[in-house]
Enzyme design. Structure first.
Site, mmCIF file in Angstrom:
data_model
loop_
_atom_site.group_PDB
_atom_site.id
_atom_site.type_symbol
_atom_site.label_atom_id
_atom_site.label_comp_id
_atom_site.label_asym_id
_atom_site.label_seq_id
_atom_site.Cartn_x
_atom_site.Cartn_y
_atom_site.Cartn_z
ATOM 1 C CE LYS A 44 -3.897 -2.456 1.975
ATOM 2 N NZ LYS A 44 -4.678 -2.886 3.129
ATOM 3 C CD GLN A 88 -3.709 -4.509 6.221
ATOM 4 O OE1 GLN A 88 -3.784 -3.465 5.586
ATOM 5 N NE2 GLN A 88 -4.132 -5.644 5.736
ATOM 6 C CG ASP A 111 -9.936 -0.353 4.451
ATOM 7 O OD1 ASP A 111 -9.525 -0.849 3.387
ATOM 8 O OD2 ASP A 111 -9.266 -0.325 5.504
#
Ligand code: GUN
Length: 276
Positions: A44, A88, A111
């Protein structure tokens, strides 16, 4: 395909810098030392660099408390240079991931895990698409694979992939079935699928007897086989000759997930700065 998406994000980011002197910023938070999470987070960060974003990594020790993590999220919510916040998952067991997700400002929730964004997706009017399902849809579009009227079977009902995946397929008029561990006659149900999406987290779970001739098979899995080698939820060698299309692992859905994250971060930056 992911390179193309990222090239487009880079072009738009360069324009944004030129016209508004703004650089999108993504904060990536990782707690503990899960090796798979470390790989994802590194990828990422690399993608942020490639498209010209500013990125900040917050690598916290496994013993981090809920209060410490929530306090970091709050700081990032209020930090102007940060447009997207990604924590995460999975988090270490003592942490409450639901509470952490709910603490992220929905405007910075790249997200699309926050209840506000999940609700918007259900209603079909969203700012951010969940990264993995959106990456899958982009693949289907790019290969001109129609969804309308097709039997779409999703294996797995997670909040990250299975549920939103079903919803995006439904928005495009697919006939959607979501299977899970209690599904009866799983192989039979899967065999109905024109489009079969595996997001179950079990290495090489999908075998030829579960796949219809000519099916499109999309593998969202990121597993390890008996030799510790990276593999997907689909037994690729066993299944590939039956499919019209099949995605590999690695190198299939994963890069598309990250490309979508870049799109979402750019969108978040524009929304926060009232730019169309
Ligand atoms: N863990 C596995 N996939 C994802 C994802 O897309 N986002 C986050 N935050 N964690 C994950």
């Amino acid at each position: 395909m992911s390179a193309e998406v990222k090239a487009n994000v880079k072009k738009l980011t360069d324009e944004l810098k030129e016209t508004h002197n703004i650089t999108p910023g993504l904060a990536v938070v990782i707690v503990g030392d899960d090796p798979a999470s470390r790989v994802y987070v590194n990828n990422k960060k690399k993608a942020c660099e490639a498209v010209g974003f500013m990125s900040e990594e917050y690598a916290l020790p496994a013993e981090t408390t809920q209060e410490e993590l929530l306090s970091l999220v709050e700081t990032l919510n209020n930090k102007e240079s940060i447009n997207g916040i990604l924590v995460q998952l999975p988090l270490p067991k003592h942490l409450d991931d639901k509470a952490v997700i709910e603490a992220i400002s929905p405007l910075k929730d790249v997200d699309a895990f926050h209840a506000v964004n999940v609700g918007k997706i259900m209603l079909g009017e969203y700012d951010f698409l969940p990264c993995t399902p959106a990456g899958v849809m982009e693949m289907l579009h790019s290969y001109d694979i129609p969804v309308e009227g097709k039997e779409c079977v999703v294996i797995g009902r997670s909040n990250i992939v299975g549920k939103p995946m079903g919803m995006l397929l439904l928005h495009e008029n697919g006939t959607v079935t979501i299977c899970h561990s209690r599904t009866k006659n799983l192989a039979e149900v899967c065999k109905r699928a024109d489009i079969l999406i595996a997001a179950v987290g079990i290495p090489k779970f999908v075998k030829a007897n579960m796949v219809k001739d000519g099916a499109v098979v999309i593998d969202v899995g990121m597993d390890r086989d008996e030799n510790g080698k990276l593999c997907g939820d689909v037994d690729f060698e066993n299944v590939k000759d039956k499919c019209s299309y099949i995605t590999p692992v690695p190198g299939g859905v994963g890069p598309m997930t990250i490309a979508t994250l870049m799109k979402n971060t750019l969108k978040a930056c524009k929304l926060q700065n009232n730019i169309d």
